[in-house]
Write a protein that holds these residues in place. Structure first.
Motif, PDB file in Angstrom:
ATOM      1  N   SER A 270     -36.906 -48.186   1.761  1.00 49.92           N
ATOM      2  CA  SER A 270     -37.159 -48.357   1.458  1.00 49.92           C
ATOM      3  C   SER A 270     -37.295 -49.613   0.754  1.00 49.92           C
ATOM      4  O   SER A 270     -37.720 -50.915   0.319  1.00 49.92           O
TER       5      SER A 270
ATOM      6  N   GLN B 160     -43.811 -45.905  -0.794  1.00 49.93           N
ATOM      7  CA  GLN B 160     -43.832 -44.449  -0.481  1.00 49.93           C
ATOM      8  C   GLN B 160     -44.559 -43.448  -2.116  1.00 49.93           C
ATOM      9  O   GLN B 160     -44.579 -41.928  -1.892  1.00 49.93           O
TER      10      GLN B 160
ATOM     11  N   ASP C 189     -44.313 -46.160   4.445  1.00 44.96           N
ATOM     12  CA  ASP C 189     -42.978 -46.002   3.648  1.00 44.96           C
ATOM     13  C   ASP C 189     -43.261 -44.161   3.515  1.00 44.96           C
ATOM     14  O   ASP C 189     -43.800 -44.200   2.863  1.00 44.96           O
ATOM     15  N   GLU C 190     -42.782 -43.849   4.748  1.00 47.81           N
ATOM     16  CA  GLU C 190     -42.894 -42.085   4.134  1.00 47.81           C
ATOM     17  C   GLU C 190     -44.052 -41.655   4.147  1.00 47.81           C
ATOM     18  O   GLU C 190     -43.971 -40.337   2.975  1.00 47.81           O
TER      19      GLU C 190
HETATM   20 MG   LIG Z   1     -37.099 -44.396   1.131  1.00 48.91          MG
END
Ligand SMILES: [Mg+2]
Ligand SMILES: Nc1ncnc2c1ncn2[C@@H]1O[C@H](COP(=O)(O)OP(=O)(O)OP(=O)(O)O)[C@@H](O)[C@H]1O
Lengths: 437, 261
Positions: free
Chosen positions: B49, B93, B174-175
């Motif tokens: 991240s 995220q 991100d995720e």
């Molecule tokens: Mg992360």
């Protein structure tokens, strides 16, 4: 631009005002004495701690002509424009400087007994309704400025809704000021009978001026089981000092809701007070404020619970930019015997610049034991996370801040049920936020 | 006649970055071309991240060495909005809730900022509607306040809708698959899959092989302790699934990084 004749708040000027019924003349005289006797409020007192008027030069012209119009078509374009988005209205009154130019009321409502007119005219034609109520909620003796108001007020709005009459569409008054150096004394007196329903919009607008004073009073009587909505939109230009007091007496089972929008004036002190005088009343006070440049806002509120089983809720949201200052102080009073009170007070202030100053001072004074009271206050910058999120989508910083503030205000607007009001206020907010762009 | 096709490229060279005085990224090298899909995997706390945030310009990160070029320009000195307007995108995220601002209002403001000039409300609506139907996003979502009260799945779908509407050249996700149940995962993953093509380069940060059942990466990178320790093709993801990060560590003779799980 209209030129005021004199710039003295003296006896001579008082004598030169347009004639009024005897009870108003007596009120003027008494108020003038009070004006001379009372000091300019001192910063040493708690109420005036954040606003310094000691240097305020009082050489304002107490009467500035506005002229008359036979109908709305005769009203100059810039004034109508200042009336804002006027969608459907049940009535519209326009006051320019010290004089009401024109009043229109839906004839069907007039036939039902609704009165919507110039306050001086109402004093003449409906003394039974005006005399007991004028300055009964906000006495002239309250401060030097309420006394000044009592002495020199001309024009103003009177609205009466008889018992059991519902006015579906909003009524609106625009007070427009374009006389540099003048003092105007907007006064709105609303009397709603039992089970009556009405929405009123008070709008204040002016171009930027070198100096002017708006010394305003709003008195609202929400009769038993009435439903009264009061919206004020203050968009005075730079140079105007605005000192306003709004006080409502909420009757038994009445439902009062107000929304104050404050964008303008160099210095604006606005007090909003709801007195829950009889059981079962409800008061909602909402506020939306935006200051920039070197504007100074001093907002005060009071939720005064004098009777049991009343509910009051206050939500004020403000955003301060540049080197502006905004102070909010709020009081919740629960008097002895006002059991089953439910009172909430929330103020949120966003600081958009390092140089902006914001403060919130909530106060609870509770003298009954079976109550639910709460308050919440916050002052702080826009959250970095939110700003980054919007910017990461390509939105420039200033625009992202505007969007955040718009959303912040929108949460207040969401509580306004009447579409016509939401539209007007939303347009005013968008215009204000776009102005600094 | 030949046409020169220029492809947008994100080039990261020896990137070092710190947070609160602590070095998190310790020399990242990575090149993502428009049209390619890269998966970036790594244990919690390895810096994935951080890399995404540094590339997008989130405040609070200090680049201490190296460079990040997008379409040949060093973008690390630009503000986040400037990067976005050049064609970079980050699906977060943890998307932020923005009270009082509807998804559609936000999207239109963003779209106008990215595309420049005045886009008519009508033209925007049409564009947004197309993307909504492509992703199977229902009308009610865009009228709600941005992420406010959204479920985890709705937040992630909303990120993908933004990606679809704004049409960046390189997107970092991100995720986007974290915290989703099987159905939501499928929805989000097929959504991303629809968008992948010659015009979009993707850096997909993930912990799980499962999203790769829908999206086939051209490259897989493993990040540990602030470095990319291993790169390969899609088979590397399978290998990771089998061996775990511990397996990769012992294979490469690496220590567990500080703050890494
Ligand atoms: Mg992360
Ligand atoms: N804003 C921050 N403030 C303090 N420490 C941070 C910040 N951002 C990241 N870190 C630290 O940097 C390291 C890497 O974090 P990062 O979030 O980049 O890991 P990640 O690989 O994305 O992990 P995860 O898989 O759990 O999302 C961690 O030790 C984390 O605590």
């Amino acid at each position: 631009m209209a030129r005021p004749a004199t710039s003295r708040l003296d006896e001579e000027a008082l004598a030169a005002l347009p004639p009024v019924p005897d009870f108003v003349t007596a009120l003027r005289k008494g108020a003038f004495e009070e004006f001379l006797a009372l000091p300019i409020p001192s910063q040493e007192t708690e109420e005036w701690r954040y606003t310094d008027l000691s240097d305020l030069d009082l050489s304002f012209a107490p009467f500035a002509p506005g002229g008359a119009a036979r109908n709305l078509d005769e009203v100059p374009g810039e004034i109508l424009e200042a009336a804002g988005v006027v969608g459907d209205r049940a009535g519209l009154q326009i006051q320019r400087n010290s004089e009401v130019m024109v009043t229109h009321l839906d004839p069907e409502l007039a036939a039902k007994g609704v009165i919507f007119t110039d306050l001086d005219r109402a004093a003449l034609e409906h003394p039974d309704l005006v005399e007991p109520n004028l300055h009964a909620l906000v006495p002239t003796s309250r401060t030097k400025f309420t006394a000044l108001h009592g002495a020199f007020r001309t024009g103003g709005t009177f609205l009466y809704v008889p018992p059991a009459v519902t006015v579906e569409l909003p009524l609106q008054t625009l007070t427009y000021l374009d006389a540099d150096g003048a003092a105007v004394f907007p006064h709105t007196l609303i009397v709603a009978g039992e089970d009556a329903e009405v929405t009123f919009i008070d709008r204040f607008a002016s171009p930027d001026l070198s100096r002017a004073l708006s010394d305003a009073i709003v008195e609202i009587y929400a009769g038993p089981a009435s439903r009264v909505r009061y919206v004020s939109i203050q968009e005075w230009g730079d140079g105007v000092v605005h000192l306003g007091i709004q006080r409502t007496r909420v009757g038994r089972d009445a439902d009062f809701r107000s929304l104050a929008v404050g964008f303008g004036a160099s210095l604006a002190r606005a007090e909003a007070e709801s007195v829950l005088a009889e059981p079962g009343g409800t008061s909602e006070m909402l506020g939306v404020f935006f200051a920039d440049g070197t504007q100074h806002f001093d907002h005060r509120s009071e939720q005064d619970h004098r009777a049991p089983s009343c509910t009051s809720d206050l939500l004020y949201k403000g955003a301060l930019r540049d080197r502006s200052r905004g102070v909010y102080s709020g009081w919740v009073h629960v008097r002895p015997g006002a059991q089953k009170t439910d009172a909430m007070q929330t103020s949120r202030t966003i600081l958009l610049s390092e140089g902006a100053f914001g403060r919130a001072i909530p106060n609870l004074e509770i003298e009954a034991n079976d109550v639910r009271c709460g308050h919440a206050a916050s002052v702080g910058p826009v959250e970095d996370e939110t700003l980054f999120y919007l910017m990461s989508r390509g939105i420039p910083r200033a625009e992202a801040e505007r969007l955040i503030v718009f959303g912040f205000f929108n949460e207040v607007l969401d509580r306004v049920r009447l579409q016509e009001v939401r539209e007007s206020v939303s347009a005013a907010i968008e215009a204000e936020l776009a102005r600094g762009a | 006649m030949t046409t020169a096709v220029t492809v947008a490229t994100l080039e990261i060279r020896d990137l070092h970055a710190e947070v609160e005085g602590k070095e998190i990224l310790k020399g990242i090298d990575l090149v993502v071309h428009q049209g390619e899909t890269h998966a970036l995997m790594g244990p919690n706390g390895s810096g994935k991240s951080t890399l995404a945030n540094v590339l997008m310009g989130r405040p609070g990160y200090t680049v201490t060495a190296g460079e990040g070029r997008f379409k040949g320009e060093d973008v690390l000195g630009l503000t986040a909005d400037e990067r976005a307007r050049r064609g970079l995108f980050l699906a977060m995220q943890y998307p932020v809730e923005v009270p009082g601002v509807s998804v559609v209002n936000f999207l239109r403001t963003a779209y106008q900022s990215v595309k420049g000039g005045d886009v008519s409300a009508l033209a925007f609506r049409k564009h947004m509607k197309e993307k909504m139907s492509l992703l199977g996003v229902e009308d009610s979502m865009v009228n709600r306040y941005l992420n406010q009260g959204f479920s985890g799945g709705e937040k992630k779908r909303n990120e993908i809708l933004q990606l679809a509407v704004l049409e960046p050249e390189i997107a970092i996700l991100d995720e986007t698959d974290s915290g989703l149940d099987i159905d939501s995962l499928k929805q989000v993953a097929t959504g991303v899959q629809q968008l992948i093509g010659p015009n979009l380069g993707v850096l997909l940060i993930t912990h799980y092989q499962r999203i790769l059942n829908y999206i086939t990466p051209d490259f897989v990178h493993v990040m540990m302790g602030g470095r990319i320790v291993k790169s390969g093709g899609k088979e590397l993801a399978m290998e990771l699934e089998e061996k775990g990060y511990e397996g990769i560590r012992s294979e490469l003779g690496l220590e567990k990084g500080a703050g890494e799980e």
